[in-house]
Each structure stands twice: as structure tokens, then as C-alpha cells.
Design an enzyme around this catalytic site. Structure first.
Site, PDB file in Angstrom:
ATOM      1  N   PHE A 238       0.677  -1.281   0.113  1.00 57.25           N
ATOM      2  CA  PHE A 238      -0.101  -0.004  -0.165  1.00 57.25           C
ATOM      3  C   PHE A 238       0.745   1.255   0.044  1.00 57.25           C
ATOM      4  O   PHE A 238       0.471   2.360   0.502  1.00 57.25           O
ATOM      5  CB  PHE A 238      -1.047   0.058   1.408  1.00 57.25           C
ATOM      6  CG  PHE A 238      -1.864  -1.377   1.316  1.00 57.25           C
ATOM      7  CD1 PHE A 238      -2.732  -1.752   0.421  1.00 57.25           C
ATOM      8  CD2 PHE A 238      -1.506  -2.113   2.511  1.00 57.25           C
ATOM      9  CE1 PHE A 238      -3.247  -2.926   0.430  1.00 57.25           C
ATOM     10  CE2 PHE A 238      -2.204  -3.417   2.545  1.00 57.25           C
ATOM     11  CZ  PHE A 238      -3.183  -3.734   1.624  1.00 57.25           C
ATOM     12  N   THR A 468      -1.306  -7.402  -5.757  1.00 57.28           N
ATOM     13  CA  THR A 468      -2.280  -6.595  -6.778  1.00 57.28           C
ATOM     14  C   THR A 468      -2.722  -7.759  -7.940  1.00 57.28           C
ATOM     15  O   THR A 468      -3.683  -7.405  -8.623  1.00 57.28           O
ATOM     16  CB  THR A 468      -1.454  -5.710  -7.587  1.00 57.28           C
ATOM     17  OG1 THR A 468      -0.358  -5.917  -8.219  1.00 57.28           O
ATOM     18  CG2 THR A 468      -1.339  -4.544  -6.437  1.00 57.28           C
ATOM     19  N   ARG A 585      -8.438   0.382 -20.566  1.00 54.19           N
ATOM     20  CA  ARG A 585      -8.725  -1.001 -20.564  1.00 54.19           C
ATOM     21  C   ARG A 585      -8.471  -2.098 -19.275  1.00 54.19           C
ATOM     22  O   ARG A 585      -7.571  -1.782 -18.771  1.00 54.19           O
ATOM     23  CB  ARG A 585      -7.879  -1.671 -21.840  1.00 54.19           C
ATOM     24  CG  ARG A 585      -8.392  -3.068 -21.839  1.00 54.19           C
ATOM     25  CD  ARG A 585      -7.951  -4.118 -23.146  1.00 54.19           C
ATOM     26  NE  ARG A 585      -7.238  -3.462 -23.973  1.00 54.19           N
ATOM     27  CZ  ARG A 585      -7.464  -3.433 -25.222  1.00 54.19           C
ATOM     28  NH1 ARG A 585      -8.583  -4.261 -25.632  1.00 54.19           N
ATOM     29  NH2 ARG A 585      -6.626  -3.237 -26.182  1.00 54.19           N
ATOM     30  N   ASN A 588      -7.495  -7.504 -16.658  1.00 55.88           N
ATOM     31  CA  ASN A 588      -8.007  -8.685 -15.725  1.00 55.88           C
ATOM     32  C   ASN A 588      -9.422  -8.191 -14.791  1.00 55.88           C
ATOM     33  O   ASN A 588      -8.967  -7.755 -14.042  1.00 55.88           O
ATOM     34  CB  ASN A 588      -7.129  -9.356 -15.172  1.00 55.88           C
ATOM     35  CG  ASN A 588      -7.362 -10.650 -14.452  1.00 55.88           C
ATOM     36  OD1 ASN A 588      -8.564 -10.687 -13.888  1.00 55.88           O
ATOM     37  ND2 ASN A 588      -6.664 -11.544 -14.344  1.00 55.88           N
ATOM     38  N   GLN A 595      -8.832  -4.944  -6.674  1.00 57.84           N
ATOM     39  CA  GLN A 595      -8.002  -3.668  -6.516  1.00 57.84           C
ATOM     40  C   GLN A 595      -9.136  -2.762  -6.204  1.00 57.84           C
ATOM     41  O   GLN A 595      -8.983  -1.851  -5.512  1.00 57.84           O
ATOM     42  CB  GLN A 595      -7.086  -3.203  -7.830  1.00 57.84           C
ATOM     43  CG  GLN A 595      -5.961  -3.960  -7.916  1.00 57.84           C
ATOM     44  CD  GLN A 595      -5.081  -3.904  -6.576  1.00 57.84           C
ATOM     45  OE1 GLN A 595      -4.680  -2.681  -6.499  1.00 57.84           O
ATOM     46  NE2 GLN A 595      -4.797  -4.935  -5.974  1.00 57.84           N
ATOM     47  N   VAL A 660      -5.351   0.953 -11.845  1.00 51.78           N
ATOM     48  CA  VAL A 660      -6.472   0.366 -10.924  1.00 51.78           C
ATOM     49  C   VAL A 660      -6.260   0.483  -9.476  1.00 51.78           C
ATOM     50  O   VAL A 660      -6.962   0.328  -8.383  1.00 51.78           O
ATOM     51  CB  VAL A 660      -7.255  -0.970 -11.395  1.00 51.78           C
ATOM     52  CG1 VAL A 660      -7.777  -0.710 -12.777  1.00 51.78           C
ATOM     53  CG2 VAL A 660      -6.152  -1.846 -11.177  1.00 51.78           C
ATOM     54  N   GLU A 662      -4.875   2.723  -6.945  1.00 52.02           N
ATOM     55  CA  GLU A 662      -5.338   3.486  -6.001  1.00 52.02           C
ATOM     56  C   GLU A 662      -6.456   4.164  -6.186  1.00 52.02           C
ATOM     57  O   GLU A 662      -7.142   4.867  -5.115  1.00 52.02           O
ATOM     58  CB  GLU A 662      -4.109   4.611  -5.963  1.00 52.02           C
ATOM     59  CG  GLU A 662      -2.805   3.978  -5.258  1.00 52.02           C
ATOM     60  CD  GLU A 662      -1.329   4.686  -5.537  1.00 52.02           C
ATOM     61  OE1 GLU A 662      -1.015   5.138  -4.799  1.00 52.02           O
ATOM     62  OE2 GLU A 662      -1.221   4.512  -6.814  1.00 52.02           O
TER      63      GLU A 662
HETATM   64 MO1  MOS Z   1       1.223   3.467  -3.953  1.00 54.26          MO
HETATM   65  S1  MOS Z   1       0.897   4.540  -2.088  1.00 54.26           S
HETATM   66  O1  MOS Z   1       1.755   4.681  -4.945  1.00 54.26           O
HETATM   67  O2  MOS Z   1       2.597   2.634  -3.568  1.00 54.26           O
END
Ligand code: MOS
Length: 712
Positions: A238, A468, A585, A588, A595, A660, A662
């Protein structure tokens, strides 16, 4: 329009399951602390118990007497690190203490238990000095940082003085902790240089193998390729693993004591609250000036954020103000306070997340003040070009997200007045907020494609999959670029000995690494044709993004929330979250949905639960465990749904994809706060929303007529 030909989309677009999913759920994917090592040494950190001052004495007699303790390293016997190194990483270099919880010594031992017990009994004496650890809007310590942008357009003060409607409020966001499931951990080992020249190997939990290798190499005066960092599996980051932290440095320092042996260090959960970085708290003055119809005449966003004396970190909360809405006048800028506290860092949508809370609650206040529907208000203020740079937007689809989202969420027919709906003992309200996140594709990413024979291929790039789905998505991209089935392609990531890749940050991974993979695959096919000999390989590196020079490129979204607030107790619950996104696009749908929904879940945490508390008397975060720092658990979660516009961003890259990772968190807290206002008439401008803020309700709420709570 596109500078690079688009990718065929065959594997791309399919909901492929995670390549490494089985390894992870069966517990067999080795994380940084778990990599097998013969005869490892264990490390435990000794951290300061004062917020500022000098170490006058370190007594290790009791520690040395413990069976299994190998060594204690502190500032008196640690190697001198390069002055060019990241100040956060330059541990054990002096007797100065810059924050409570700082590493002042490390204990090496043959077992984790001996290391921990040894660390417990190290006696450190301090000459304490007065410290400053509370962020204040009026502190004399506030300063204007050199490297954060100031925007001054038009006459905002004039607009505020003459506008029919204004909003001028202060919004605040707390310290937040990324709290990944896998703690910040590392296994470090020094060896004689082999044929590859590597002398230091780190199995690290990082979002950037190459970035960590560079930072640690600088620290020890080595060349980057003398340090090898491996991070094939990362249990969440994160942003908090986007840059190395002090544990990486002290593990490497300590490993010098036992050359050839692996030294293992995992931060305890408590230590993570000081040493793993955190989202800096902010105090944001937000101003809006508008005509009676809600057309904006000015926007002002003055951000105050917490930084540290060890290293400057600027929480870029005003980034959102430049591109969201049209207005003839606009100002934004920053002041920071370098406090005697731990070092802040990136946390999912750094800047955008706290900034959008202020921006989009202020817009909701404006909507109410003008009597304009919140979605219509945003329609009226849609800019034609980027308000600050004047450049055209590429694929700006905020209004489509708002309109499609409104339809899916069920927005029409909403009574704009607050406090009109009561369901039993629960007020019910709905709220909306915009979401945006910049499109980033970093240059300098390199990928390699190798033929393995029998129609199989290996693709290599030093990317990071922090949970991710990156490796799964890169395989889909590679398969399409090679025009082979995904099963014929293996992707290797998470190693600084692989071709160089940029950080898994800024939601840039798919675009940055994927572009390099496509370039390498195309070169491979040019160089080796469709029937390559086993062992042949090709590499390619990406250059700077031309489209990003000509266009302003963002992903957008619309966040909707339904919130329930208990009439008697003020308890706030989210009943439903819905997000509609535009990210180009979707490579997946399975991992992308995860995410978005994960980001929204974290957004709900920021809205209702997460808030780190510093005790200014002692200077440290007192909510330093997951019992007092609350993240959403299953029981906290309502129905969370994410959908996206069906689109291909042909300007962005061959995949047509933006990011995707954040955007899902951005705007959620504002949507929830706006819904809570709609439910109760109580406007909350500080996160998180808590029960006590909803105990004293406005007495004239329509829904309360006749309800016993009205007479209580
Ligand atoms: Mo994200 S906070 O840019 O790893």
C-alpha cells in the site's frame, strides 16, 4: 492518435486467476522472512523511549549474558554509512534521537527469542530534550517546502468577497498506517563477490527490488549491481514498502558482523507504527466561491501537513485541486511542520486521498448551500481543458462515471434535504464524491523475452506483485504480445538481477512494466520470428511517455455511499458503497475488481475507523496495534461494488490501460461523510467519522418528527 500500435486483446480482458494464488493460500510462497537459510541469525530492534535528545550510555551487559546473543550493534560500533544515503536509512550513526521509536541498537542472536529478550534488557540512558509532536495550524514551525507546487491563478480573495455563495472551512485527516498483513521484513547476507559481483543479498518485502538495491548500495558506497534484492512475494504494501525503511539498512549493518550468514529481521506489528512510514496527518483550509447556480468562481486549497526532522515528506493533498473543476481563480499551496516524529511515507493514493476528502466534502457543502444536486453541481463545473496547464485532457470521463454510477446506485429521486429518512432507529442518507488519480507510466523499464523451446517463453522484468495481480496481468499482456496462449508464458519478477523496473507505486505498474513487456515481445518477434530457437532472447527498454507531454491524463471515478446513523447512539455504518471507474482497458476483470473493491474497503476504513493518535507529551503513536488502530474487518463491510466504463485508452500505451491500484480509495471518505450529513444534517470535516460526532443532532430534522428520540 496512438504513438504505439495497440495490442491484440485475446488473453487481455479475461478474468484469469492469480498465477501464484495457490502458493499463497497454501502457505508455500516464501516471503522475505521465510526464505530458507542454513544457520540464520535473528535480529531484534531496540527503539528509543524518548522523542528527542541524546543517548548518553548504552549498557549491554545483561544482553551479552543471554545465551545465544551474538552481538549488539549501536552507534558506537556500527559502520559509517555514506552521507549520500537516505537519511531515514542512515541508522546507528550518532547519539542523536529524532523521534520516539527510532532504532538505537540491534541485537543479533541465534534464536528470535534470544534476540528479543536481549533487546528488552539493553539499557539505554538518554539526555532528553524538549520535543514537538503535535501538528497545529498556527505553529511557528510551519514552513513552505521548496519542492511542492504553489498555484496562483486569478483573484480568489476577490471572488470570495463578492461571490453569492462561499464555503470556507477546515478539513482534517489523521495519521494512517498501511498495515499490510506481511510485516516489513528482510533477510540479509554478505558474501564474497561471485561472478555476478554481488556482495550483499537482501530478500526484502518491497515494492521495488531495483529501488531498494540502489538505496542500500548508496548507503554502503557500493555499485547498485553489488546488491541483489529479491522480492517475488510481497504480502501487501500500500505504498509503505515503496521505499526501503530502516529495517533494511540495519539488517545489512548487522549482517556485516556475521559474514556469510543470513540475518533475519521482521518488524513487530508495534514497531511498524513508527518504522514503516505512515500517511501524514493534514489540516486543510478549503475555499469555494460560486454564483447562485453553483458555478465556481474560485477554489482555494491550503494544505498543512506533518513532516519529520529526519526527512522531509510532503503529503501532496492539493494535487486534486488543479484538475477537478473549472474556475477562473484558484490557489493552492503547502506548509509543512518538521516535527520530532517518525518519518511519513506513501500510503495508497498519497495526496489524492486526504485532498479529495476536503475537496469533495466542500463541494457537497456548496451543493447544499446552492440548492443544486451534487451531481448536477459537478456537471456545471466540468472543465473543457486542464484548468492549470491549459492542455487537453485525454479520456476525461468523470461525468460519465457520475451519470452511469448514479443510475446503477439509484440516485434519482433523492430528497436533497438532510435528515428525511428514518428506518426504525437508523437515519439513512446517500452521498457522492468524485475520484481521480493521475495516469503514470514511468520510462526506463526493461523487459527480456526468452524462448524456452516447445513453444514456451519466459518473460523477465524486475517488477513487483504486492498482491495486486501484477504477475498475472503481465502474463496476459506478454501472451498477447507474443500471440501465444498464457499457459505458454512464464513471467519472472521481483529480483533486481532481472531487467530494471520501476516501483509498484502510483498505480503505474501495468502501464510501465506492461509497455516494456510489449516492446520486448515485439522486438523478440522481429529478431527471432515465430519459430525461435530455444535460448534466444531479446530485450527492450521503454522511453518517456510522449502522450503525457501533450495531454493531461487521469483516471476518474464516482464514489457513492449509503450510510446509516443510529438515532440513539450515533453509531455510523456504511450500508452500501458503489464505485464507477474509468481506468482505460481492464486487463483482468477479476484482479482489477479486487483492486477497486480493496481500495474502497480501505477508503471505508479511512472514513469510519482509521486514525492514528499521537500523544504529544511522549511523541509517539499510542494506537500502535491493530486492537486500537482499527482497519475494517468483515463485519464492518457493507455491500461494496465496483464497475467500470468499457473503454480502451489508446493514448496511454499499447494495452490501452491506465491504473487501478489507488483510485478505488480516493473519494470514499468524502462520499461517506456526505452521506452521513444527508442522513443526519451533521457535517463532519475531520476523519474518521465517529459516534460522538452524531450524538447531538439538529433538532429540526424532518424524519425526527414524532420519533421518541426527538423528545429524549
Ligand atoms: Mo502507492 S502509495 O503509490 O505504493
Amino acid at each position: 492518435m496512438s504513438s504505439v500500435p495497440a495490442l491484440v486483446a485475446d488473453a487481455v480482458g479475461r478474468p484469469e486467476p492469480r498465477v501464484e494464488g495457490r502458493l499463497k493460500v497454501t502457505g508455500t510462497a516464501p516471503y522475505a522472512y521465510e526464505v530458507p537459510a542454513a544457520d540464520p541469525v535473528f535480529l531484534h530492534l531496540v527503539t528509543s523511549t524518548v522523542a528527542k535528545g541524546r543517548i548518553t550510555r548504552i549498557d549491554t551487559h545483561a544482553t551479552q549474558a543471554i545465551d545465544g546473543v551474538v552481538a549488539v550493534v549501536d552507534h558506537t560500533n556500527a559502520p559509517t554509512l555514506s552521507a549520500d544515503g537516505d537519511p531515514e536509512l542512515r541508522a546507528l550513526q550518532s547519539d542523536r534521537v529524532a523521534f520516539r521509536g527510532q532504532v538505537v541498537a540491534v541485537v543479533l542472536a541465534e534464536t528470535p527469542e534470544a534476540a528479543r529478550e536481549g533487546a528488552r534488557v539493553v539499557e539505554v540512558t538518554y539526555a532528553e530534550e524538549p520535543h514537538l509532536a503535535d501538528l497545529r495550524a498556527d505553529g511557528p514551525e510551519l514552513y513552505k517546502p521548496d519542492n511542492m507546487p504553489t498555484v496562483r491563478q486569478g483573484d480568489l480573495d476577490g471572488a470570495m468577497a463578492t461571490a453569492a455563495v462561499t464555503v470556507d472551512e477546515v478539513y482534517s485527516t489523521p495519521l494512517e498506517h498501511a498495515s499490510p498483513m506481511e510485516p516489513h521484513a528482510v533477510t540479509a547476507r554478505w558474501t564474497e563477490a561471485g561472478s555476478d559481483g554481488v556482495v550483499l543479498t537482501l530478500d526484502a518485502s518491497t515494492q521495488s527490488a531495483h529501488g531498494t538495491a540502489r538505496a542500500i548500495a548508496t548507503l554502503f558506497g557500493l555499485d547498485p549491481d553489488q546488491v541483489r534484492v529479491r522480492s517475488p512475494y510481497v504480502g501487501g504494501g500500500f505504498g509503505s514498502k515503496g521505499m526501503p525503511h530502516v529495517h533494511d539498512a540495519v539488517a545489512a549493518i548487522a549482517a556485516r558482523v556475521v559474514p556469510g550468514r543470513a540475518v533475519k529481521l521482521a518488524m513487530t506489528r508495534q514497531q511498524m507504527f513508527a518504522l514503516a512510514g505512515y500517511r501524514a496527518p493534514t489540516i486543510q483550509r478549503f475555499r469555494l466561491a460560486a454564483d447562485a447556480d453553483g458555478r465556481l468562481l474560485g477554489i482555494g486549497h491550503d494544505v498543512i501537513a506533518q513532516s519529520s526532522t529526519v526527512k522531509e515528506y510532503g503529503e501532496a493533498a492539493a494535487g486534486v485541486t488543479g484538475h477537478l473543476y473549472a474556475a477562473p481563480s484558484r490557489t493552492s499551496g503547502y506548509r509543512l511542520a518538521a516535527l520530532d516524529v517518525a518519518v511519513p511515507t506513501w500510503m495508497r493514493a498519497p495526496g489524492e486521498m486526504p485532498g479529495m476528502f476536503a475537496h469533495e466534502v466542500a463541494m457537497d457543502e456548496l451543493a447544499a448551500a446552492c440548492g443544486v444536486d451534487p451531481i448536477e453541481l459537478r456537471v456545471r463545473n466540468e472543465p473543457e481543458t486542464d484548468p492549470v496547464s491549459g492542455k487537453p485532457f485525454a479520456n476525461r470521463r468523470l461525468l460519465e462515471c457520475l451519470r452511469a454510477g448514479a443510475q446503477r446506485f439509484g440516485w434519482s429521486g433523492r430528497d436533497p434535504r438532510p435528515g428525511t429518512r428514518l428506518d426504525g432507529d437508523w437515519f439513512v442518507g446517500t452521498g457522492v464524491a468524485a475520484s481521480s488519480f493521475p495516469y503514470l507510466r514511468f520510462p526506463g523499464n526493461r523487459a527480456r523475452v526468452r524462448a524456452d523451446g516447445e513453444g514456451r517463453f519466459t518473460v523477465q522484468i524486475g517488477a513487483a506483485d504486492i498482491g495486486t495481480g501484477a504477475v498475472t496481468v503481465l502474463r496476459q499482456i506478454a501472451a498477447d504480445a507474443l500471440e501465444r496462449p498464457t499457459a505458454a508464458v512464464a513471467v519472472e519478477i521481483g529480483d533486481s538481477s532481472l531487467p530494471s523496473a520501476t516501483v509498484a507505486g502510483g498505480s503505474s505498474g501495468t502501464a510501465s512494466w506492461g509497455s516494456a513487456v510489449v516492446a520486448a515481445a515485439r522486438r523478440f518477434r522481429e529478431e527471432h520470428g515465430d519459430a525461435p530457437r530455444p535460448g534466444v532472447l531479446s530485450e527492450a527498454e521503454t522511453n518517456a511517455d510522449e502522450a503525457a507531454q501533450r495531454y493531461v491524463m487521469y483516471s476518474f471515478g464516482a464514489q457513492f455511499a449509503e450510510v446509516r446513523v443510529n438515532v440513539w447512539t450515533g453509531e455510523v455504518r456504511a450500508a452500501r458503497l458503489f464505485g464507477m471507474f474509468s481506468s482505460g482497458r481492464i486487463i483482468n476483470p477479476r484482479t482489477a475488481r479486487s483492486q477497486y473493491v480493496g481500495g474502497m474497503t480501505m477508503g471505508l476504513g479511512s472514513a469510519l475507523l482509521e486514525g492514528g493518535v499521537i500523544d504529544p507529551r511522549f511523541g509517539h503513536v499510542v494506537t500502535q496495534d491493530l486492537a486500537s488502530y482499527h482497519v475494517p474487518s468483515h463485519a464492518d463491510l457493507p455491500r461494496i461494488e465496483a464497475e467500470w466504463l468499457d473503454e480502451v485508452d489508446e493514448l496511454a500505451n499499447p494495452m490501452g490501460a491506465r491504473g487501478v491500484g489507488e483510485i478505488g480509495i480516493v473519494g470514499v471518505a468524502a462520499a461517506v461523510a456526505n452521506a452521513a450529513w444527508h442522513a443526519t444534517g451533521v457535517r463532519v470535516r475531520s476523519l474518521p467519522l465517529t459516534t460522538e460526532q452524531f450524538v447531538d443532532l439538529p433538532g429540526d430534522l424532518p424524519a425526527l418528527a414524532g420519533h421518541p428520540a426527538a423528545y429524549a
